[in-house]
Design a protein around this motif. Structure first.
Motif, PDB file in Angstrom:
ATOM      1  N   ILE A  82      -2.701 -10.485   3.692  1.00  0.00           N
ATOM      2  CA  ILE A  82      -2.670 -10.292   5.141  1.00  0.00           C
ATOM      3  C   ILE A  82      -1.242 -10.262   5.685  1.00  0.00           C
ATOM      4  N   PRO A  83      -0.378 -11.244   5.379  1.00  0.00           N
ATOM      5  CA  PRO A  83       0.988 -11.151   5.907  1.00  0.00           C
ATOM      6  C   PRO A  83       1.779  -9.991   5.312  1.00  0.00           C
ATOM      7  N   VAL A  84       1.452  -9.574   4.095  1.00  0.00           N
ATOM      8  CA  VAL A  84       2.113  -8.400   3.507  1.00  0.00           C
ATOM      9  C   VAL A  84       1.725  -7.150   4.298  1.00  0.00           C
ATOM     10  N   LYS A  85       0.447  -7.038   4.631  1.00  0.00           N
ATOM     11  CA  LYS A  85      -0.031  -5.931   5.458  1.00  0.00           C
ATOM     12  C   LYS A  85       0.649  -5.939   6.817  1.00  0.00           C
ATOM     13  N   ASP A  86       0.738  -7.119   7.428  1.00  0.00           N
ATOM     14  CA  ASP A  86       1.351  -7.206   8.750  1.00  0.00           C
ATOM     15  C   ASP A  86       2.847  -6.906   8.705  1.00  0.00           C
ATOM     16  N   ALA A  87       3.506  -7.299   7.625  1.00  0.00           N
ATOM     17  CA  ALA A  87       4.923  -6.966   7.466  1.00  0.00           C
ATOM     18  C   ALA A  87       5.101  -5.455   7.332  1.00  0.00           C
ATOM     19  N   ALA A  88       4.159  -4.786   6.694  1.00  0.00           N
ATOM     20  CA  ALA A  88       4.223  -3.320   6.581  1.00  0.00           C
ATOM     21  C   ALA A  88       4.095  -2.682   7.959  1.00  0.00           C
ATOM     22  N   ILE A  89       3.208  -3.222   8.786  1.00  0.00           N
ATOM     23  CA  ILE A  89       3.065  -2.707  10.147  1.00  0.00           C
ATOM     24  C   ILE A  89       4.377  -2.870  10.914  1.00  0.00           C
ATOM     25  N   LEU A  90       4.983  -4.051  10.813  1.00  0.00           N
ATOM     26  CA  LEU A  90       6.243  -4.305  11.507  1.00  0.00           C
ATOM     27  C   LEU A  90       7.345  -3.359  11.027  1.00  0.00           C
ATOM     28  N   SER A  91       7.381  -3.103   9.723  1.00  0.00           N
ATOM     29  CA  SER A  91       8.447  -2.260   9.180  1.00  0.00           C
ATOM     30  C   SER A  91       8.326  -0.818   9.651  1.00  0.00           C
ATOM     31  N   SER A  94       8.397   0.917  15.728  1.00  0.00           N
ATOM     32  CA  SER A  94       9.658   1.021  16.467  1.00  0.00           C
ATOM     33  C   SER A  94       9.592   0.359  17.837  1.00  0.00           C
ATOM     34  N   ASP A  95       8.442  -0.194  18.188  1.00  0.00           N
ATOM     35  CA  ASP A  95       8.241  -0.804  19.499  1.00  0.00           C
ATOM     36  C   ASP A  95       8.536  -2.295  19.419  1.00  0.00           C
ATOM     37  N   ARG A  96       9.619  -2.721  20.076  1.00  0.00           N
ATOM     38  CA  ARG A  96      10.041  -4.120  19.979  1.00  0.00           C
ATOM     39  C   ARG A  96       9.004  -5.078  20.562  1.00  0.00           C
ATOM     40  N   VAL A 158      -8.393  -4.688  -1.920  1.00  0.00           N
ATOM     41  CA  VAL A 158      -7.344  -5.274  -1.084  1.00  0.00           C
ATOM     42  C   VAL A 158      -6.082  -4.420  -1.130  1.00  0.00           C
ATOM     43  N   ASP A 159      -5.716  -3.951  -2.316  1.00  0.00           N
ATOM     44  CA  ASP A 159      -4.519  -3.122  -2.437  1.00  0.00           C
ATOM     45  C   ASP A 159      -4.660  -1.825  -1.645  1.00  0.00           C
ATOM     46  N   ALA A 160      -5.882  -1.296  -1.559  1.00  0.00           N
ATOM     47  CA  ALA A 160      -6.108  -0.078  -0.770  1.00  0.00           C
ATOM     48  C   ALA A 160      -5.761  -0.324   0.691  1.00  0.00           C
ATOM     49  N   TYR A 161      -6.082  -1.512   1.179  1.00  0.00           N
ATOM     50  CA  TYR A 161      -5.783  -1.840   2.572  1.00  0.00           C
ATOM     51  C   TYR A 161      -4.279  -1.982   2.796  1.00  0.00           C
ATOM     52  N   ILE A 162      -3.589  -2.648   1.863  1.00  0.00           N
ATOM     53  CA  ILE A 162      -2.135  -2.783   1.986  1.00  0.00           C
ATOM     54  C   ILE A 162      -1.479  -1.402   1.978  1.00  0.00           C
ATOM     55  N   ASN A 163      -1.915  -0.541   1.078  1.00  0.00           N
ATOM     56  CA  ASN A 163      -1.331   0.797   0.994  1.00  0.00           C
ATOM     57  C   ASN A 163      -1.585   1.597   2.266  1.00  0.00           C
ATOM     58  N   PHE A 164      -2.750   1.413   2.862  1.00  0.00           N
ATOM     59  CA  PHE A 164      -3.039   2.079   4.133  1.00  0.00           C
ATOM     60  C   PHE A 164      -2.025   1.652   5.187  1.00  0.00           C
ATOM     61  N   ALA A 165      -1.774   0.357   5.299  1.00  0.00           N
ATOM     62  CA  ALA A 165      -0.841  -0.149   6.300  1.00  0.00           C
ATOM     63  C   ALA A 165       0.584   0.324   6.040  1.00  0.00           C
ATOM     64  N   ARG A 166       0.937   0.485   4.775  1.00  0.00           N
ATOM     65  CA  ARG A 166       2.285   0.936   4.432  1.00  0.00           C
ATOM     66  C   ARG A 166       2.483   2.418   4.709  1.00  0.00           C
ATOM     67  N   GLN A 167       1.464   3.213   4.453  1.00  0.00           N
ATOM     68  CA  GLN A 167       1.624   4.661   4.422  1.00  0.00           C
ATOM     69  C   GLN A 167       1.181   5.377   5.692  1.00  0.00           C
ATOM     70  N   ARG A 168       0.325   4.755   6.483  1.00  0.00           N
ATOM     71  CA  ARG A 168      -0.166   5.402   7.690  1.00  0.00           C
ATOM     72  C   ARG A 168       0.644   4.950   8.901  1.00  0.00           C
ATOM     73  N   PRO A 169       0.580   5.668  10.009  1.00  0.00           N
ATOM     74  CA  PRO A 169       1.299   5.240  11.214  1.00  0.00           C
ATOM     75  C   PRO A 169       0.888   3.833  11.626  1.00  0.00           C
ATOM     76  N   TRP A 170       1.841   3.099  12.177  1.00  0.00           N
ATOM     77  CA  TRP A 170       1.547   1.712  12.543  1.00  0.00           C
ATOM     78  C   TRP A 170       0.432   1.636  13.577  1.00  0.00           C
ATOM     79  N   GLN A 171       0.290   2.661  14.395  1.00  0.00           N
ATOM     80  CA  GLN A 171      -0.784   2.649  15.389  1.00  0.00           C
ATOM     81  C   GLN A 171      -2.154   2.621  14.704  1.00  0.00           C
TER      82      GLN A 171
END
Length: 279
Positions: A82-91, A94-96, A158-171
């Protein structure tokens, strides 16, 4: 073979693709109202994993000690993701203002220490709370953190979800978090039923579920507010958000499938009706 491997588009390119959906796929239909859109998102709760056969067995007190331990051990892989996924969203974001609010989710799971008068604040976080849940059901800390009991299919989901967060737009990744709409119910169910159904579990270990009752409601307020605003630019974007939420629901269902197959003897009875989920 010399076929070139396909690589995922960077988040910036994926974002341009997402914005192009504003006028695609839904014809000239106007966007649903905010109330209609929210109702459609909430209707997705009929696919939430609380209805998965393994979770139904859990709620009814029909899991053995070993099966409940297996569930806790497997789900730990999701908790640390979960925090890895959320860190991917943050990375990717661009919205502070979004980052300022979203970072709390990482702290909720990883924990934090803040010095101050009177000793400050120390929160060990949700991952540590899950480890204590493992100890409450009779596992050792090493049993949980070593990941040796995690089924391969559980890792894959679970890895599929992390990859989604990394590769898709943060929105899109924000929209995928809306399974939290349905989470307080399942947390409350465990708080209410485990002391009776599984009296051998140390109730102090249920603190993770107690914490998430308030955290999930806070998180979903933010995620829902953003999704209703951003994805209501067009009917096509609204439909995309519904599809994203379904994807996340499918991830959770696949994870439950993986755990059930690793913990239960499954009898193959032959074909079933097309379109029916596992019963």
């Amino acid at each position: 073979m010399n076929a070139r491997m396909q690589t995922a588009a960077p988040p910036e390119a994926a974002h341009a693709e997402l914005l192009s959906a504003r006028g695609a796929g839904a014809g000239d239909l106007p966007p649903w109202s905010a109330e209609e859109f929210e109702a459609l998102l909430r209707e997705k709760g009929t696919s939430y994993h609380i209805y998965h056969p393994f979770h139904v067995m859990m709620a009814e007190g029909r899991l053995t000690r070993s099966q409940l331990q297996g569930w806790v051990a497997n789900r730990f892989y999701y908790q640390i993701a979960i925090p890895v996924k959320d860190a991917a969203i943050l990375s990717n974001c661009s919205d502070r203002e979004i980052r300022r609010e979203w970072i709390q989710r990482i702290l909720d799971h990883d924990g934090y220490a803040q010095l101050g008068d009177g000793g400050g604040i120390h929160d060990p976080g949700g991952i540590e709370a899950w480890i204590r849940l493992g100890e409450a059901v009779g596992l050792s800390r090493d049993d949980v953190t070593s990941l040796r009991y995690v089924a391969p299919a559980a890792r894959f989901a679970v890895d599929a979800y992390i990859n989604f967060a990394r590769q898709r737009p943060w929105q899109e990744a924000v929209a995928s978090s809306l399974t939290e709409l349905f989470a307080p119910h399942i947390h409350q169910q465990r708080i209410d039923t485990w002391p009776t159904q599984y009296p051998w579990v140390d109730t102090a270990g249920l603190q993770y579920f107690r914490n998430r009752l308030t955290q999930a409601r806070r998180d979903v307020e933010h995620g829902l507010r953003f999704t209703l605003d951003y994805f209501s630019q067009s009917r096509a974007l609204q439909q995309r958000a519904l599809d994203i939420l379904q994807f996340k629901l499918d991830v959770l269902w696949a994870l439950a499938d993986a755990i059930m197959l690793s913990q239960c003897e499954v009898h193959i009875a032959g074909p079933r009706e097309l379109g029916a989920r596992a019963q």
